[in-house]
Design an enzyme around this catalytic site. Structure first.
Site, PDB file in Angstrom:
ATOM      1  CG  HIS A   6      63.401  10.357   8.020  1.00 10.74           C
ATOM      2  ND1 HIS A   6      62.911  10.235   7.075  1.00 10.74           N
ATOM      3  CD2 HIS A   6      62.718  12.182   8.046  1.00 10.74           C
ATOM      4  CE1 HIS A   6      62.864  11.257   6.153  1.00 10.74           C
ATOM      5  NE2 HIS A   6      63.058  12.690   6.494  1.00 10.74           N
TER       6      HIS A   6
ATOM      7  CG  ASP B  77      64.240   7.363   7.144  1.00 10.43           C
ATOM      8  OD1 ASP B  77      63.072   7.404   7.448  1.00 10.43           O
ATOM      9  OD2 ASP B  77      65.431   7.703   7.120  1.00 10.43           O
TER      10      ASP B  77
ATOM     11  CD  GLU C 139      63.381  15.060   3.846  1.00 10.18           C
ATOM     12  OE1 GLU C 139      63.542  15.128   2.908  1.00 10.18           O
ATOM     13  OE2 GLU C 139      63.595  13.575   4.476  1.00 10.18           O
TER      14      GLU C 139
HETATM   15  C1  TNX Z   1      66.633  13.506   1.900  1.00 10.03           C
HETATM   16  S1  TNX Z   1      68.697  14.159   3.664  1.00 10.03           S
HETATM   17  C2  TNX Z   1      66.328  13.059   3.045  1.00 10.03           C
HETATM   18  C3  TNX Z   1      66.498  11.065   3.203  1.00 10.03           C
HETATM   19  C4  TNX Z   1      66.413  10.496   1.529  1.00 10.03           C
HETATM   20  C5  TNX Z   1      67.169  11.350   0.396  1.00 10.03           C
HETATM   21  C6  TNX Z   1      67.067  11.275  -0.745  1.00 10.03           C
HETATM   22  C7  TNX Z   1      68.052  14.015   4.728  1.00 10.03           C
HETATM   23  C8  TNX Z   1      68.303  14.382   5.800  1.00 10.03           C
HETATM   24  N1  TNX Z   1      66.566  13.390   4.176  1.00 10.03           N
HETATM   25  O1  TNX Z   1      65.800  11.068   3.835  1.00 10.03           O
HETATM   26  O2  TNX Z   1      66.790   9.601   1.337  1.00 10.03           O
HETATM   27  O3  TNX Z   1      66.902  13.340   0.755  1.00 10.03           O
HETATM   28  O4  TNX Z   1      67.630  11.867  -1.495  1.00 10.03           O
END
Ligand code: TNX
Length: 532
Positions: free
Chosen positions: A248, A177, A311
């Site tokens: 990420h 990440d 994301e």
């Molecule tokens: C969303 S779930 C994310 C993570 C974060 C998390 C915190 C996902 C695929 N991505 O990168 O750690 O929320 O709750």
């Protein structure tokens, strides 16, 4: 009352019973030697007995445990009988037999969950029972984010033990990440030399803007991960590696700036949240990622490889003349389609290695590769994404925030340790229905299971990780293994006895009544921030 968690499909009381004692024999039919070895080791340690092992050809004797594969049962199904003076476990495969032995352990005294004792335990009575059991779903998972905080190998090995006791069978390792890269890649040594370490971390909640000034990091060598996979395989747990791309990825860009969009040096992120710094979509970057995936797929025996896809902000691509040129050259519709191009490239790499791709729900937006397993997670969109993915023929593993995000606090009580947000109680976690209510019936078969997520921005230590997981992961185990009925009172009653067993293993679980003083936030110096 028995304390079986997860609840078996069918338990019938019978006459008789069995008494196990020092000097007992485990008779293992073909394919059962490894399971027999595990069970023998556990009984030798916890009961202090000598446990002999034999083939299936020894006569049935009172006090024995007999293990047999019966291919007429489903692969993970088992039947356990204790009424005839000895214990018989039949499984559809070694996995089924193994699950039968997990149930047997839960029928034996609490003390047998300890690692050693001085002198042999007294003979243990097992009541007369017949259990017929099989899982409702094939994917019963736990995600651990070892990127935001690095957890030592012993924590993961122990997690496999705890998972397998609950018949959970997928360990999804979120290995990379923005804040850290945790897997050694021979071809690109800087990924761990640079990417595994960050200068500092947020202190308290991200929105307070404080930093702790302390370096953090670590990584797993290939030998560490090979060991973990082998250890997990013996316990019928598949380790699914995730390399989260093309967002990420700031830790990788810190190690190899040519992967980024600006050419400027970046550091491994010291903030939580979504970084704007994502991979550029050059052919050379896709090749880099393909090479990384090749090493990862070779290392992990799992038939699955996870490429993330969540994301991924497009701001850098929108602002980049070069990205627009690539969009034109490739005839793409716009910046988001660059992610679709990238995902398709990675899908081809996975297909070449005969691996099944797993992706977060966001990949549906730019077109998910055929055959990929999709993981819906966002509270607002998970059910819709599940339906959309299922209609396209994908298998779906549910990971919806409101039930499955075990990085959220257990309650809004200020005594809870600092967490990303409130709150998922054990009861809420228990109420998960992996098949989203409202999903058209003909699509239910596409739901392969569910998993909980332990993101670790606010979970800095193994003890804290155990606190967040247990007993919510007991609830997840039952929601994925057992039938759709949920009787909270019944679960709670079984859980009470089950937690005594977790206590005997030394697991730092959260008591149902709330954190003990050693677990409460008041006792965590430097982490006194408030939850939103
Ligand atoms: C969303 S779930 C994310 C993570 C974060 C998390 C915190 C996902 C695929 N991505 O990168 O750690 O929320 O709750």
């Amino acid at each position: 009352m028995n304390c079986l968690v997860p609840r078996p499909a069918k338990v019938t009381k019978t006459a008789g019973g069995a008494t196990l004692s020092d000097g007992m024999v485990i008779a293992a039919g073909p394919g059962c030697a490894e399971v027999a070895g595990l069970l023998a080791g556990e009984l030798e340690a916890g009961a202090g007995w000598r446990v002999h092992r034999a083939g299936a050809n020894v006569p049935e004797t009172d006090g024995d445990v007999r293990l047999e594969v019966d291919p007429r049962l489903g692969a993970e199904a088992y039947r356990l009988r204790t009424g005839r003076g000895f214990v018989e476990i039949f499984g559809g495969s070694a996995a089924g037999v193994f699950y039968g032995t997990r149930a047997l352990r839960q029928l034996l005294p609490v003390e047998f969950f300890r690692q050693a004792r001085s002198g042999p335990a007294a003979p243990a009575q097992v009541e007369g029972l017949e259990i017929d059991d099989a899982p409702r779903f094939g994917w019963r998972g736990v995600l651990v984010d070892v990127a935001r905080h690095y957890f030592p190998k012993y924590f993961l090995l122990r997690l496999v033990d705890l998972m397998s006791l609950h018949k959970l069978n997928v360990l999804h390792l979120h290995l990379t990440d923005d804040q850290g890269w945790r897997v050694q890649i021979d071809r690109y040594p800087r990924l761990v030399e640079v990417g595994a370490w960050r200068r500092e971390s947020p202190a308290g909640h991200q929105r307070e803007g404080r930093k702790d000034g302390k370096p953090h990091g670590g990584f797993y060598t290939k030998a560490d991960l090979a060991e973990l996979c082998a250890y997990a395989a013996r316990r019928h747990v598949t380790v699914v590696p995730e390399i989260d791309m093309p967002g990420h990825m700031q830790a990788a860009i810190a190690a190899y700036p040519e992967l980024g969009n600006s050419g400027q040096p970046l550091e491994v992120s010291t903030d939580w949240g979504i970084s704007e710094h994502v991979l550029n979509m050059e052919e050379s970057t896709a090749e880099f990622c393909a090479n990384v995936l090749d090493e990862v797929m070779e290392l992990f025996g799992s038939p699955y490889v996870h490429i993330g896809g969540d994301e991924c902000p497009t701001a850098e691509w929108e602002a980049s003349a070069r990205a627009h040129e690539l969009i034109r050259q490739r005839g793409l519709a716009g910046p988001r389609a660059l992610q679709g191009w990238f995902t398709a490239r990675m899908a081809a790499v996975a297909a070449q290695a005969k691996k099944t791709l797993v992706c977060w729900e966001e990949v549906l937006d730019a077109g998910a590769p055929p055959g990929a397993v999709i993981e819906p997670w966002r509270a607002e969109t998970a059910a819709g994404a599940a339906e959309r993915a299922a209609r396209q023929g994908h298998r779906v593993v549910m990971a919806p925030e409101p039930w499955c995000y075990f990085d959220w606090a257990y309650s809004a009580d200020p005594a809870e340790p600092l967490a990303i947000r409130p709150a998922i109680s054990v009861e809420k976690a228990y109420s998960l229905q992996p098949v989203p209510p409202g999903l058209p019936e003909e699509l239910a078969g596409n739901i392969a299971g569910a998993q909980c997520q332990l993101w670790t921005e606010y979970v800095p230590s193994p003890e804290h990780a155990e606190y967040m997981l247990w007993p919510r992961a007991c609830a997840l185990a039952e929601a994925t293994w057992s039938g759709p009925e949920r009787e909270w009172a019944d679960f709670q009653a079984r859980l009470a006895g089950h937690l005594e067993r977790l206590a005997a293993t030394g697991t730092n679980y959260r008591p149902l009544s709330g954190p003990n003083p050693g677990q409460a936030r008041t006792w965590q110096p430097g982490r006194a921030g408030s939850m939103p």
